[in-house]
Design a protein around this motif. Sequence first.
Motif, PDB file in Angstrom:
ATOM      1  N   LEU A 298       0.788  -1.230   0.000  1.00 39.51           N
ATOM      2  CA  LEU A 298       0.000   0.000   0.000  1.00 39.51           C
ATOM      3  C   LEU A 298       0.820   1.281   0.000  1.00 39.51           C
ATOM      4  N   PRO A 299       1.942   1.374   0.727  1.00 33.83           N
ATOM      5  CA  PRO A 299       2.706   2.623   0.679  1.00 33.83           C
ATOM      6  C   PRO A 299       3.181   3.002  -0.717  1.00 33.83           C
ATOM      7  N   GLU A 300       3.212   2.059  -1.648  1.00 34.33           N
ATOM      8  CA  GLU A 300       3.597   2.395  -3.020  1.00 34.33           C
ATOM      9  C   GLU A 300       2.610   3.348  -3.678  1.00 34.33           C
ATOM     10  N   LEU A 301       1.402   3.431  -3.127  1.00 32.31           N
ATOM     11  CA  LEU A 301       0.410   4.332  -3.708  1.00 32.31           C
ATOM     12  C   LEU A 301       0.822   5.793  -3.579  1.00 32.31           C
ATOM     13  N   GLU A 302       1.790   6.076  -2.723  1.00 31.24           N
ATOM     14  CA  GLU A 302       2.285   7.444  -2.578  1.00 31.24           C
ATOM     15  C   GLU A 302       3.152   7.865  -3.761  1.00 31.24           C
ATOM     16  N   LEU A 347       2.459   8.226 -10.366  1.00 32.26           N
ATOM     17  CA  LEU A 347       1.088   8.395  -9.896  1.00 32.26           C
ATOM     18  C   LEU A 347       1.075   8.676  -8.394  1.00 32.26           C
ATOM     19  N   ARG A 348       0.033   9.340  -7.943  1.00 29.25           N
ATOM     20  CA  ARG A 348      -0.166   9.649  -6.527  1.00 29.25           C
ATOM     21  C   ARG A 348      -1.660   9.808  -6.277  1.00 29.25           C
ATOM     22  N   TYR A 349      -2.027   9.909  -4.995  1.00 28.96           N
ATOM     23  CA  TYR A 349      -3.405  10.235  -4.664  1.00 28.96           C
ATOM     24  C   TYR A 349      -3.710  11.653  -5.173  1.00 28.96           C
ATOM     25  N   PRO A 350      -4.914  11.906  -5.666  1.00 29.05           N
ATOM     26  CA  PRO A 350      -5.233  13.268  -6.111  1.00 29.05           C
ATOM     27  C   PRO A 350      -5.396  14.256  -4.963  1.00 29.05           C
ATOM     28  N   ASN A 351      -5.893  13.793  -3.816  1.00 29.16           N
ATOM     29  CA  ASN A 351      -6.204  14.739  -2.732  1.00 29.16           C
ATOM     30  C   ASN A 351      -6.447  13.984  -1.423  1.00 29.16           C
ATOM     31  N   LEU A 352      -6.732  14.762  -0.384  1.00 32.93           N
ATOM     32  CA  LEU A 352      -6.934  14.179   0.943  1.00 32.93           C
ATOM     33  C   LEU A 352      -8.176  13.293   0.979  1.00 32.93           C
ATOM     34  N   ALA A 430      -5.832   6.855   6.706  1.00 32.83           N
ATOM     35  CA  ALA A 430      -7.274   6.893   6.937  1.00 32.83           C
ATOM     36  C   ALA A 430      -7.644   7.964   7.949  1.00 32.83           C
ATOM     37  N   LEU A 431      -6.719   8.262   8.844  1.00 33.51           N
ATOM     38  CA  LEU A 431      -6.947   9.295   9.852  1.00 33.51           C
ATOM     39  C   LEU A 431      -6.780  10.699   9.265  1.00 33.51           C
ATOM     40  N   GLY A 432      -6.252  10.765   8.043  1.00 37.20           N
ATOM     41  CA  GLY A 432      -6.055  12.059   7.399  1.00 37.20           C
ATOM     42  C   GLY A 432      -4.734  12.712   7.741  1.00 37.20           C
ATOM     43  N   LEU A 433      -3.815  11.958   8.358  1.00 40.53           N
ATOM     44  CA  LEU A 433      -2.512  12.515   8.713  1.00 40.53           C
ATOM     45  C   LEU A 433      -1.628  12.610   7.469  1.00 40.53           C
ATOM     46  N   GLU A 434      -0.690  13.543   7.503  1.00 43.35           N
ATOM     47  CA  GLU A 434       0.285  13.626   6.421  1.00 43.35           C
ATOM     48  C   GLU A 434       1.320  12.530   6.620  1.00 43.35           C
ATOM     49  N   VAL A 435       1.492  11.719   5.585  1.00 44.08           N
ATOM     50  CA  VAL A 435       2.432  10.598   5.651  1.00 44.08           C
ATOM     51  C   VAL A 435       3.375  10.698   4.459  1.00 44.08           C
ATOM     52  N   ARG A 436       4.654  10.580   4.722  1.00 40.15           N
ATOM     53  CA  ARG A 436       5.636  10.560   3.638  1.00 40.15           C
ATOM     54  C   ARG A 436       6.367   9.236   3.657  1.00 40.15           C
ATOM     55  N   VAL A 437       6.469   8.641   2.510  1.00 44.27           N
ATOM     56  CA  VAL A 437       7.137   7.346   2.384  1.00 44.27           C
ATOM     57  C   VAL A 437       8.413   7.561   1.580  1.00 44.27           C
ATOM     58  N   GLU A 438       9.543   7.257   2.189  1.00 43.32           N
ATOM     59  CA  GLU A 438      10.822   7.526   1.543  1.00 43.32           C
ATOM     60  C   GLU A 438      11.313   6.362   0.701  1.00 43.32           C
ATOM     61  N   ASP A 439      10.978   5.152   1.104  1.00 42.94           N
ATOM     62  CA  ASP A 439      11.515   3.968   0.418  1.00 42.94           C
ATOM     63  C   ASP A 439      10.398   2.954   0.243  1.00 42.94           C
ATOM     64  N   ALA A 440       9.439   3.303  -0.629  1.00 41.48           N
ATOM     65  CA  ALA A 440       8.243   2.473  -0.765  1.00 41.48           C
ATOM     66  C   ALA A 440       8.460   1.265  -1.655  1.00 41.48           C
TER      67      ALA A 440
END
Length: 521
Positions: A298-302, A347-352, A430-440
Motif C-alpha cells: 500500500l505505501p507504493e500508492l504514494e 502516480l499519486r493520490y489526487p487529494n486528501l 485513513a486518519l487524514g494525517l500527512e504521511v511521507r514514504v521515503e523507500d516504498a
Amino acid sequence: MPKKLPVGIQSFVEIRTENYYYVDKTPFVKKLVDEGKYYFLSRPRRFGKSLFLDTLRQAFLGKKDLFQGLFLEKNWDWSKKHPVIYISFGAGVVEDENDLVRRILLILEENQETLGITCKHADDYRACFYELIKRAAQKFGRKSVVLVDEYDKPILDRLDQQQNAARIRERLKNFYSVLKDADPYLKFCFLTGVTKFSKVSIFSGLNNLEDITLNPAYATICGYTQEEFEAVFSDRLENVDLDEVRRWYNGYNFLGEPVYNPFDILLFLRTYQFRPYWFETGTPSFLVKLLAEKKFFLPELEHLEVGDEILESFDVDSIEPETLLFQTGYLTIASTERVPGGNIYTLRYPNLEVRAALNRHLLDYLVQNRIQREKNLIRLYRIFQKNDLLALKDLFQAFFASIPYEWYRKSEIQNYEGYYASIFYAYFCALGLEVRVEDATNHGRLDMTVFFEDRCYLFEFKVVELEPQGGALKQLKEKRYFEKYLEQCEKIFLIGVEFSKQKRNIVSFEVEEVSQAKMES
C-alpha cells in the motif's frame, strides 16, 4: 434569485433553463468539431462527462437559445442542425449479454421515436444501429452525430465475473463496429467512459478514434479548475478556506492544469462540511479485493511509477491494479518523464479525500471489522494528541492479536512482507494525517514519516524472519533520517517496529526522542 447548485444534474437544458450554476465548457465543443471527427474520452465517475455529452447534443441540434452568454453563442454555425443518436448505458446494471442486447434494442427504439424513423430490422441491434445512422442522415439532409455515454459500464458492472464480462465485451465490440461501416453518414462521434479498454478488444476497426484522455489540450474538458471554481461560485465562497478546499478536493491531473471533481465541490458548497462526497457514491470493493489478491504494497500508492501501456488500457482478462487505480480516479498523474521508447508516469493520490477514504476501505478488507476500525482510528487520534507512544504500541499489538487465525488461514495475506507496514500506513492515511514514504519500493524496510501538529514520527519497519531482531531503531539512528526534518518539526521521535510472520504480531517496538543536542550536532 440565487442560483442553484446542479448536484447530479446531467441535462444541459435543465441547467440553462432552471437557474443553475454552469462552468462554461463550450470552447471545447468548437475545438473538437474543428479538429476532428471521432473521439474517445476517459474520466472517473461523476466528473461531468454526461453533462458535456449533452452540451454537444444541444449544440448539434442547433439550440442556440441555451447558449446565450456562453462562448459557443458567437462561435458556432447555428444554421446547420444535425440528427443526433444518443446512447447511454449509465442507468441500471447489465446482468449478462442477453440483458445487454435488450438494453441496446430499447435505446435504439427510443432514438427511432426521437428521430421519427422506424428500422426495418428492429430486432437486429447491429442492423438497426447502422440503418438509424444512415436514414437519419438521409432524412434530415445532414450527416448524423453519434454520442455514447458510459460505453464501458456494462462490462464494469460484471468485472468480478470474468467470463460474463468477456461475453458482454464481445457484444459491445460487435455493436460499436457499426461506426466504421457507417462512416460516410457520420459528421461526429464521441464516446466516453471510465476505463479505456484496448482497441483490439472493444474498438476493433476504429483506428481513427482519437483518444483525448491524456491530451493536454483537453485536460480541463471535465472538472473545475481553481480559477473556474473561484469565479463561477464566488458568491458562495465568503469565509471559505480555499486552501483547505484545495487540499481536500483538488488535484486530478490529466497532463494539464489540475481540476476538482464537480460532484465534490457542489456538495461541499451545499453543506460547507468536508466529507468524502465523491468517494461515498461508489465503494471500490472490486479494486480493494484486487489490491489484496495481488499483495499490493500500500505505501507504493504514494509514489507509483508506470509506463504507457499499463496506464492507457486494460481488458477483462488482464486487469492490473495500477491501471484501474488511475482510470477510476483513485490515483492521478504527479509527473511524467520522457524515456527512449515511451513515458514514465508517476502516480499519486489526487487529494486528501481519496487518500483517507480509500485507506479506510482497504482497512475494512484487511481487518474485517469496520466497527473496530473506527474505534481504533478514534483511539489513534487521541494517542497522537497526547503523544502517548506506548499506547500506540498497545493499540497495534491488540489489533493484530484480534485478527482470527481462521482469517489468516484463508487469506494468507500475512505471508507477504509488506502486510504489517501496510496496516500502519493505512491507519495513518485513513486518519487524514500527512504521511511521507521515503523507500516504498523495498518491502522489507520502510522509512515512513508521520506528521502531527509540530511533531514528526519516523518509523522503520522490519520483519524478524528476514533480518536479525533489534535493527529497526538502530538503522534509524545510524542513518540520521531525522536530519531532513529539523526545520519542519519541533520534536522528532524515532520508532523502530519489528514484526514476526510466525507470531503474526509486533515483537519489538522501540521509541527514542531525538534530543536537541543530537539535532544540532
